[in-house]
Design a protein around this motif. Structure first.
Motif, PDB file in Angstrom:
ATOM      1  N   ILE A  72       0.921  -1.146   0.062  1.00 25.65           N
ATOM      2  CA  ILE A  72       0.001  -0.191  -0.104  1.00 25.65           C
ATOM      3  C   ILE A  72       0.975   1.234  -0.039  1.00 25.65           C
ATOM      4  CG2 ILE A  72      -1.468   1.403   1.383  1.00 25.65           C
ATOM      5  CD1 ILE A  72      -2.831  -1.118   2.282  1.00 25.65           C
ATOM      6  N   THR A 113       1.956   2.203  -3.580  1.00 19.34           N
ATOM      7  CA  THR A 113       0.954   2.256  -4.626  1.00 19.34           C
ATOM      8  C   THR A 113       0.598   3.634  -4.957  1.00 19.34           C
ATOM      9  OG1 THR A 113      -0.021   0.282  -3.742  1.00 19.34           O
ATOM     10  CG2 THR A 113      -1.477   1.565  -5.418  1.00 19.34           C
ATOM     11  N   THR A 114       0.501   3.988  -6.349  1.00 20.82           N
ATOM     12  CA  THR A 114       0.299   5.404  -6.697  1.00 20.82           C
ATOM     13  C   THR A 114      -1.040   5.577  -7.052  1.00 20.82           C
ATOM     14  OG1 THR A 114       0.601   4.876  -8.939  1.00 20.82           O
ATOM     15  CG2 THR A 114       2.665   5.517  -7.953  1.00 20.82           C
ATOM     16  N   GLU A 115      -1.529   6.763  -6.977  1.00 19.97           N
ATOM     17  CA  GLU A 115      -2.768   7.207  -7.607  1.00 19.97           C
ATOM     18  C   GLU A 115      -3.266   6.642  -8.801  1.00 19.97           C
ATOM     19  OE1 GLU A 115      -5.995  10.811  -7.852  1.00 19.97           O
ATOM     20  OE2 GLU A 115      -3.769  11.206  -7.361  1.00 19.97           O
ATOM     21  N   GLU A 149      -1.899   4.125 -10.192  1.00 19.53           N
ATOM     22  CA  GLU A 149      -2.069   2.491 -10.117  1.00 19.53           C
ATOM     23  C   GLU A 149      -3.470   2.007  -9.481  1.00 19.53           C
ATOM     24  OE1 GLU A 149       2.556   1.013  -9.887  1.00 19.53           O
ATOM     25  OE2 GLU A 149       1.438   1.657  -7.884  1.00 19.53           O
ATOM     26  N   TYR A 150      -3.643   2.733  -8.291  1.00 19.32           N
ATOM     27  CA  TYR A 150      -5.042   2.441  -7.768  1.00 19.32           C
ATOM     28  C   TYR A 150      -6.217   2.899  -8.827  1.00 19.32           C
ATOM     29  CZ  TYR A 150      -9.070   3.225  -4.688  1.00 19.32           C
ATOM     30  OH  TYR A 150     -10.457   3.350  -4.473  1.00 19.32           O
ATOM     31  N   ASP A 151      -6.193   3.975  -9.404  1.00 22.11           N
ATOM     32  CA  ASP A 151      -7.170   4.260 -10.549  1.00 22.11           C
ATOM     33  C   ASP A 151      -7.334   3.109 -11.463  1.00 22.11           C
ATOM     34  OD1 ASP A 151      -8.084   6.680  -9.140  1.00 22.11           O
ATOM     35  OD2 ASP A 151      -6.830   7.856 -10.285  1.00 22.11           O
ATOM     36  N   MET A 155      -6.309  -0.054 -11.501  1.00 16.90           N
ATOM     37  CA  MET A 155      -6.925  -1.220 -11.080  1.00 16.90           C
ATOM     38  C   MET A 155      -8.192  -1.342 -10.579  1.00 16.90           C
ATOM     39  SD  MET A 155      -4.359  -3.509 -10.771  1.00 16.90           S
ATOM     40  CE  MET A 155      -4.991  -4.690  -9.486  1.00 16.90           C
ATOM     41  N   LEU A 156      -8.896  -0.202 -10.088  1.00 17.15           N
ATOM     42  CA  LEU A 156     -10.306  -0.008  -9.738  1.00 17.15           C
ATOM     43  C   LEU A 156     -11.137   0.032 -11.010  1.00 17.15           C
ATOM     44  CD1 LEU A 156     -11.775  -0.284  -6.906  1.00 17.15           C
ATOM     45  CD2 LEU A 156      -9.060  -0.030  -6.941  1.00 17.15           C
ATOM     46  N   SER A 168      -3.800  -5.530  -2.205  1.00 18.87           N
ATOM     47  CA  SER A 168      -4.889  -4.475  -1.607  1.00 18.87           C
ATOM     48  C   SER A 168      -5.840  -4.070  -2.878  1.00 18.87           C
ATOM     49  CB  SER A 168      -4.327  -3.377  -1.008  1.00 18.87           C
ATOM     50  OG  SER A 168      -3.543  -2.542  -1.564  1.00 18.87           O
ATOM     51  N   THR A 169      -5.188  -3.681  -3.981  1.00 19.61           N
ATOM     52  CA  THR A 169      -5.925  -2.894  -5.233  1.00 19.61           C
ATOM     53  C   THR A 169      -6.381  -4.271  -5.918  1.00 19.61           C
ATOM     54  OG1 THR A 169      -3.876  -2.683  -6.335  1.00 19.61           O
ATOM     55  CG2 THR A 169      -4.644  -0.710  -5.370  1.00 19.61           C
ATOM     56  N   GLY A 180     -10.330  -4.263  -5.567  1.00 21.47           N
ATOM     57  CA  GLY A 180     -11.082  -3.967  -6.814  1.00 21.47           C
ATOM     58  C   GLY A 180     -12.089  -5.126  -7.276  1.00 21.47           C
TER      59      GLY A 180
END
Length: 249
Positions: free
Chosen positions: A102, A105-107, A109-111, A113-114, A154-155, A159
């Motif tokens: 976590i 993890t970059t924003e 990458e989060y965006d 993945m989701l 986590s993502t 996700g």
């Protein structure tokens, strides 16, 4: 077997790996198949899958597009309905795996993945509900990590987890038309997507947690899609953990 004779399917991510095998299986049951692939880099494999569908006696439609864009999901279903006269089975195998702490993890990458694992799944479910014929089948591939307590994913697990809640709502909302809605949760799968995230030592650990000391194979999962699309249609609103005992809840 021709249990899906005269019927048609949409398979998201249907050109290769698990999706490619699902496309072939459904064709073997007699279905026409719309084979979706994400980018030009996977076009050759998608064309091979489409050729296999036609060799099995079905019609094949190729569709390329990024399904994180809802308009592309709409177009996929609209083109399949136009080509085949209707859609009876919708299977979403699309997903992206990332193993990363976590704190790293970059924003972006989060965006990503989701968008791929949750947003695309949501609008696939929506368009399937709009398009599927009565008594149709809707299936999404999720992950056995939904029943795991682990680090790094986590993502990916996060996700995929909303899909269960999307499915439960959809099973109730679409059930009045006889449409079944389910998810299948494989264990770590023996495909190129998995190996890029793990060390050789962790691969061996994952193998040790499954029956037969092996990973989940695509050939373990495709027959479950077949079953849910035919004799198992009465099952709905469920997440089926098919992972050789890797994990449960």
């Amino acid at each position: 077997m021709t249990k899906l004779a005269g019927k048609s399917a949409v398979v998201a991510g249907g050109g290769k790996n698990l999706g490619g095998l699902v496309s072939r299986h459904l064709a073997g049951l007699g279905a026409n198949v719309a084979v979706h692939y994400n980018s030009p880099s996977s076009e050759a494999e998608a064309r091979e899958t489409a050729a296999a569908v036609e060799a099995a006696g079905g019609k094949a439609l190729l569709f390329q597009g990024d399904l994180t864009v809802p308009a592309n999901v709409t177009a996929l279903f609209d083109q399949a309905k136009e080509a085949f006269g209707g859609v009876d089975v919708a299977v979403n195998t699309v997903g992206k795996v990332l193993r990363k702490p976590i704190l790293e993890t970059t924003e972006e990458e989060y965006d990503s993945m989701l968008d791929i694992n949750a947003k695309a799944a949501y609008f696939f479910i929506k368009e399937a509900g709009r398009t599927l014929n009565d008594d149709g089948t809707l299936i999404t591939i999720v992950t056995a990590l939904l029943g795991a307590f682990t680090d790094g994913y986590s993502t990916y697990a996060g996700g995929k987890s909303p899909v269960e809640h999307f499915n439960r709502a959809a099973a109730k909302e679409f059930g009045t038309r006889g449409i079944s809605v389910n998810a299948i949760a494989p264990g770590p799968m023996d495909t190129p997507f998995f190996y890029g995230q793990e060390t050789p030592e962790r691969v061996e650990f994952h193998k040790s947690q499954g029956m037969g000391n092996r990973l989940t194979n695509t050939s373990d999962i495709a027959p479950i899609v077949d079953f849910l699309s035919t004799d198992g249609h009465w099952i709905t609103g469920q997440t089926l953990f098919a992972n050789g005992g890797y994990t449960t809840r």
